[in-house]
Design a protein around this motif. Structure first.
Motif, PDB file in Angstrom:
ATOM      1  N   ASN A 167      52.025  39.032  46.743  1.00  0.00           N
ATOM      2  CA  ASN A 167      52.655  37.717  46.792  1.00  0.00           C
ATOM      3  C   ASN A 167      51.848  36.683  46.020  1.00  0.00           C
ATOM      4  O   ASN A 167      52.402  35.831  45.318  1.00  0.00           O
ATOM      5  CB  ASN A 167      52.809  37.263  48.248  1.00  0.00           C
ATOM      6  CG  ASN A 167      53.967  37.949  48.948  1.00  0.00           C
ATOM      7  OD1 ASN A 167      54.494  38.938  48.460  1.00  0.00           O
ATOM      8  ND2 ASN A 167      54.342  37.434  50.110  1.00  0.00           N
ATOM      9  N   GLU A 178      52.500  30.421  47.104  1.00  0.00           N
ATOM     10  CA  GLU A 178      52.593  31.717  47.765  1.00  0.00           C
ATOM     11  C   GLU A 178      53.589  31.657  48.918  1.00  0.00           C
ATOM     12  O   GLU A 178      54.286  32.634  49.204  1.00  0.00           O
ATOM     13  CB  GLU A 178      51.217  32.141  48.266  1.00  0.00           C
ATOM     14  CG  GLU A 178      51.137  33.591  48.715  1.00  0.00           C
ATOM     15  CD  GLU A 178      49.715  34.050  48.974  1.00  0.00           C
ATOM     16  OE1 GLU A 178      49.559  35.089  49.640  1.00  0.00           O
ATOM     17  OE2 GLU A 178      48.771  33.358  48.519  1.00  0.00           O
ATOM     18  N   VAL A 181      57.023  32.251  47.541  1.00  0.00           N
ATOM     19  CA  VAL A 181      57.235  33.681  47.286  1.00  0.00           C
ATOM     20  C   VAL A 181      57.541  34.404  48.591  1.00  0.00           C
ATOM     21  O   VAL A 181      58.433  35.258  48.651  1.00  0.00           O
ATOM     22  CB  VAL A 181      56.001  34.305  46.604  1.00  0.00           C
ATOM     23  CG1 VAL A 181      56.155  35.825  46.504  1.00  0.00           C
ATOM     24  CG2 VAL A 181      55.794  33.695  45.227  1.00  0.00           C
ATOM     25  N   GLY A 182      56.798  34.057  49.646  1.00  0.00           N
ATOM     26  CA  GLY A 182      57.037  34.688  50.940  1.00  0.00           C
ATOM     27  C   GLY A 182      58.463  34.479  51.420  1.00  0.00           C
ATOM     28  O   GLY A 182      59.083  35.398  51.972  1.00  0.00           O
TER      29      GLY A 182
END
Length: 216
Positions: A167, A178, A181-182
């Motif tokens: 990630n 990040e 992205v998660g």
């Protein structure tokens, strides 16, 4: 890490052996056909197999079939196949072995960055995946893509997952946080209706859906 190399082209085989040894891999055998690959794996019990897909006698899919067989016989064995072409069914067959971990599909003509190639091998040995970006790109562009429910950005994230990125790495490449992205990864899991197992397993299942769903 111990390695068995299978490549019928003498120059490429010798070159791979030299490269691997320079980066600290222990090459236990370097063979030229699928039967010799099976025998070498049985004899040397390596950590990693690197094999061409097309080998004698028919130069079709002997290397791939041998890779699938040795993975079935040795579930913990990491396998990276090398190919001159993007073959969707080849990728699906390979990633369908075992639990989908410890496998890679790289194009020969794009293995020009030595350090990146070696990093891919090490990632596969550690149980990750390594899929050439060109393979990923062609898969997501196919018209019969069953992953149509995904947004463009979710496809970007899934493509990078297929290449084996974390990630944090995906966030750097897409210039997002990040946490973002998660969220995308979570949406991918939901849209692909992946079971509520641990995230590592679901990441592998997402890659399998991405590849196997494009087979043929």
């Amino acid at each position: 890490m111990s390695v068995v190399v299978a490549e019928d082209g003498v120059l490429l085989r010798v070159g791979l052996v030299g490269l691997l040894e320079r980066f600290g891999f222990e090459v236990r055998a370097a063979v030229a056909d699928a039967d010799a690959l099976r025998a070498a794996v049985a004899e040397h019990d390596p950590d990693l197999v690197i094999t061409d897909i097309r080998m004698p006698p028919t130069h079709t899919d002997e290397g791939l079939r041998a890779a699938v067989e040795v993975r079935d016989a040795h579930p913990g064995l990491a396998v990276v196949v090398l190919s001159q072409y993007v073959q969707h069914s080849y990728a699906a067959d390979l990633f369908g072995t075992g639990d989908g971990r410890g496998v890679g599909y790289l194009l020969k003509d794009r293995v020009v960055d030595v350090e990146e190639f070696v990093d891919s091998l090490r990632r596969v040995c550690a149980g990750g995946t390594a899929v050439d970006p060109q393979v990923v790109g062609q898969l997501v562009r196919r018209r019969d893509d069953p992953l149509a429910a995904l947004t463009t950005r979710e496809r970007d994230v899934l493509g990078l997952l297929a290449e084996g990125h974390s990630n944090a790495s995906i966030a750097r490449r897409l210039f997002v946080t990040e946490a973002t992205v998660g969220k995308h990864v979570g949406n991918i899991f939901v849209k692909l209706r992946l079971p509520q197992t641990d995230d590592t397993n679901r990441r592998v299942l997402a890659v399998l859906a991405h590849l196997a769903g494009q087979g043929g």
